[in-house]
Scaffold this motif. Sequence first.
Motif, PDB file in Angstrom:
ATOM      1  N   GLY A 244      -8.894  -4.856 -12.020  1.00 62.59           N
ATOM      2  CA  GLY A 244      -7.883  -5.367 -11.101  1.00 62.59           C
ATOM      3  C   GLY A 244      -7.616  -6.853 -11.166  1.00 62.59           C
ATOM      4  N   ASN A 245      -8.637  -7.672 -11.501  1.00 62.28           N
ATOM      5  CA  ASN A 245      -8.402  -9.119 -11.512  1.00 62.28           C
ATOM      6  C   ASN A 245      -7.500  -9.557 -12.657  1.00 62.28           C
ATOM      7  OD1 ASN A 245     -10.381  -8.698 -13.498  1.00 62.28           O
ATOM      8  ND2 ASN A 245     -11.221 -10.745 -13.200  1.00 62.28           N
ATOM      9  N   ASN A 246      -7.208  -8.648 -13.594  1.00 57.08           N
ATOM     10  CA  ASN A 246      -6.302  -8.954 -14.708  1.00 57.08           C
ATOM     11  C   ASN A 246      -4.847  -8.601 -14.415  1.00 57.08           C
ATOM     12  OD1 ASN A 246      -8.327  -9.817 -16.630  1.00 57.08           O
ATOM     13  ND2 ASN A 246      -8.984  -7.683 -16.654  1.00 57.08           N
ATOM     14  N   VAL A 247      -4.591  -7.903 -13.301  1.00 60.64           N
ATOM     15  CA  VAL A 247      -3.255  -7.377 -13.007  1.00 60.64           C
ATOM     16  C   VAL A 247      -2.377  -8.441 -12.365  1.00 60.64           C
ATOM     17  CG1 VAL A 247      -1.955  -5.639 -11.717  1.00 60.64           C
ATOM     18  CG2 VAL A 247      -4.141  -5.031 -12.776  1.00 60.64           C
ATOM     19  N   LEU A 248      -1.214  -8.665 -12.964  1.00 64.09           N
ATOM     20  CA  LEU A 248      -0.216  -9.563 -12.386  1.00 64.09           C
ATOM     21  C   LEU A 248       0.682  -8.777 -11.441  1.00 64.09           C
ATOM     22  CD1 LEU A 248       0.981 -12.413 -12.331  1.00 64.09           C
ATOM     23  CD2 LEU A 248       2.420 -11.745 -14.261  1.00 64.09           C
ATOM     24  N   TYR A 249       1.206  -7.628 -11.917  1.00 62.63           N
ATOM     25  CA  TYR A 249       2.006  -6.766 -11.045  1.00 62.63           C
ATOM     26  C   TYR A 249       2.083  -5.349 -11.595  1.00 62.63           C
ATOM     27  CZ  TYR A 249       6.002  -7.536 -14.222  1.00 62.63           C
ATOM     28  OH  TYR A 249       6.832  -7.602 -15.311  1.00 62.63           O
ATOM     29  N   ILE A 250       2.502  -4.450 -10.717  1.00 64.27           N
ATOM     30  CA  ILE A 250       2.760  -3.055 -11.070  1.00 64.27           C
ATOM     31  C   ILE A 250       4.194  -2.761 -10.683  1.00 64.27           C
ATOM     32  CG2 ILE A 250       2.151  -0.649 -10.645  1.00 64.27           C
ATOM     33  CD1 ILE A 250      -0.602  -1.612  -9.750  1.00 64.27           C
ATOM     34  N   SER A 251       4.945  -2.147 -11.577  1.00 62.84           N
ATOM     35  CA  SER A 251       6.322  -1.764 -11.251  1.00 62.84           C
ATOM     36  C   SER A 251       6.570  -0.328 -11.709  1.00 62.84           C
ATOM     37  CB  SER A 251       7.330  -2.709 -11.896  1.00 62.84           C
ATOM     38  OG  SER A 251       7.274  -2.611 -13.296  1.00 62.84           O
ATOM     39  N   THR A 252       7.563   0.297 -11.104  1.00 63.25           N
ATOM     40  CA  THR A 252       7.912   1.654 -11.514  1.00 63.25           C
ATOM     41  C   THR A 252       8.755   1.588 -12.769  1.00 63.25           C
ATOM     42  OG1 THR A 252       9.881   1.642 -10.113  1.00 63.25           O
ATOM     43  CG2 THR A 252       7.877   2.570  -9.165  1.00 63.25           C
ATOM     44  N   GLN A 253       8.773   2.674 -13.506  1.00 63.45           N
ATOM     45  CA  GLN A 253       9.648   2.770 -14.657  1.00 63.45           C
ATOM     46  C   GLN A 253      10.254   4.153 -14.664  1.00 63.45           C
ATOM     47  OE1 GLN A 253       7.002   2.025 -17.985  1.00 63.45           O
ATOM     48  NE2 GLN A 253       6.945   4.164 -18.498  1.00 63.45           N
ATOM     49  N   LYS A 254      11.344   4.289 -15.385  1.00 62.14           N
ATOM     50  CA  LYS A 254      12.036   5.566 -15.442  1.00 62.14           C
ATOM     51  C   LYS A 254      11.145   6.598 -16.119  1.00 62.14           C
ATOM     52  CE  LYS A 254      16.554   3.494 -15.529  1.00 62.14           C
ATOM     53  NZ  LYS A 254      17.701   3.137 -16.319  1.00 62.14           N
TER      54      LYS A 254
ATOM     55  N   LEU B  58      -5.976   4.207  -8.354  1.00 62.45           N
ATOM     56  CA  LEU B  58      -6.326   2.801  -8.215  1.00 62.45           C
ATOM     57  C   LEU B  58      -7.133   2.627  -6.950  1.00 62.45           C
ATOM     58  CD1 LEU B  58      -3.783   0.642  -6.569  1.00 62.45           C
ATOM     59  CD2 LEU B  58      -2.921   2.772  -7.436  1.00 62.45           C
ATOM     60  N   ASP B  59      -7.821   1.495  -6.851  1.00 62.83           N
ATOM     61  CA  ASP B  59      -8.639   1.241  -5.674  1.00 62.83           C
ATOM     62  C   ASP B  59      -8.209  -0.059  -4.998  1.00 62.83           C
ATOM     63  OD1 ASP B  59      -9.689  -0.820  -7.207  1.00 62.83           O
ATOM     64  OD2 ASP B  59     -11.627   0.145  -7.523  1.00 62.83           O
ATOM     65  N   GLY B  60      -8.952  -0.455  -3.990  1.00 60.88           N
ATOM     66  CA  GLY B  60      -8.623  -1.645  -3.211  1.00 60.88           C
ATOM     67  C   GLY B  60      -8.725  -2.936  -3.990  1.00 60.88           C
TER      68      GLY B  60
ATOM     69  N   SER C 100       0.831  -1.204   0.000  1.00 66.20           N
ATOM     70  CA  SER C 100       0.000   0.000   0.000  1.00 66.20           C
ATOM     71  C   SER C 100       0.869   1.259   0.000  1.00 66.20           C
ATOM     72  CB  SER C 100      -0.923   0.002   1.219  1.00 66.20           C
ATOM     73  OG  SER C 100      -1.699   1.166   1.246  1.00 66.20           O
ATOM     74  N   ASP C 101       1.951   1.252   0.787  1.00 73.16           N
ATOM     75  CA  ASP C 101       2.880   2.386   0.814  1.00 73.16           C
ATOM     76  C   ASP C 101       3.511   2.592  -0.561  1.00 73.16           C
ATOM     77  OD1 ASP C 101       2.392   2.756   3.520  1.00 73.16           O
ATOM     78  OD2 ASP C 101       4.158   1.588   4.137  1.00 73.16           O
ATOM     79  N   PHE C 102       3.892   1.487  -1.203  1.00 69.57           N
ATOM     80  CA  PHE C 102       4.489   1.569  -2.538  1.00 69.57           C
ATOM     81  C   PHE C 102       3.509   2.194  -3.525  1.00 69.57           C
ATOM     82  CE2 PHE C 102       4.557  -0.459  -6.746  1.00 69.57           C
ATOM     83  CZ  PHE C 102       5.732   0.077  -7.235  1.00 69.57           C
ATOM     84  N   LEU C 103       2.269   1.721  -3.522  1.00 67.41           N
ATOM     85  CA  LEU C 103       1.287   2.220  -4.477  1.00 67.41           C
ATOM     86  C   LEU C 103       0.982   3.693  -4.254  1.00 67.41           C
ATOM     87  CD1 LEU C 103      -1.057  -0.881  -4.584  1.00 67.41           C
ATOM     88  CD2 LEU C 103       0.507  -0.094  -6.369  1.00 67.41           C
TER      89      LEU C 103
END
Length: 102
Positions: free
Chosen positions: A90-100, A60-62, A32-35
């Motif tokens: 949301g049920n389609n999301v595998l992961y979220i990552s940061t990008q430059k 984004l939501d819960g 949660s902190d990351f998001l």
Amino acid sequence: MSEKAPNATDAPTKDITESDDQVASEKKRSPSDFLKSVLGRPVSVRLNSGTDYRGVLACLDGYMNIAMEQTEEYVDGQLKAKYGDCFIRGNNVLYISTQKRR
């Protein structure tokens, strides 16, 4: 008169342990902190299908439903489409990552 030499067992370990715990707790971050920290920043979202969406995370939501801006769709590493706004369930999301930043 002989003085007792300092011994490792005589050292106060409590202070060291407390400072180690403080450092460790400062490094610990929940998802949660990351998001919260990446809102408004460029991210890459990987779907269960393997498709990547890269853009600015608007909200984004819960349930991990995601709204993105300036979004690009990549399939097998190839740019397939560009979207102004993008909404991902949301049920389609595998992961979220940061990008430059672009």
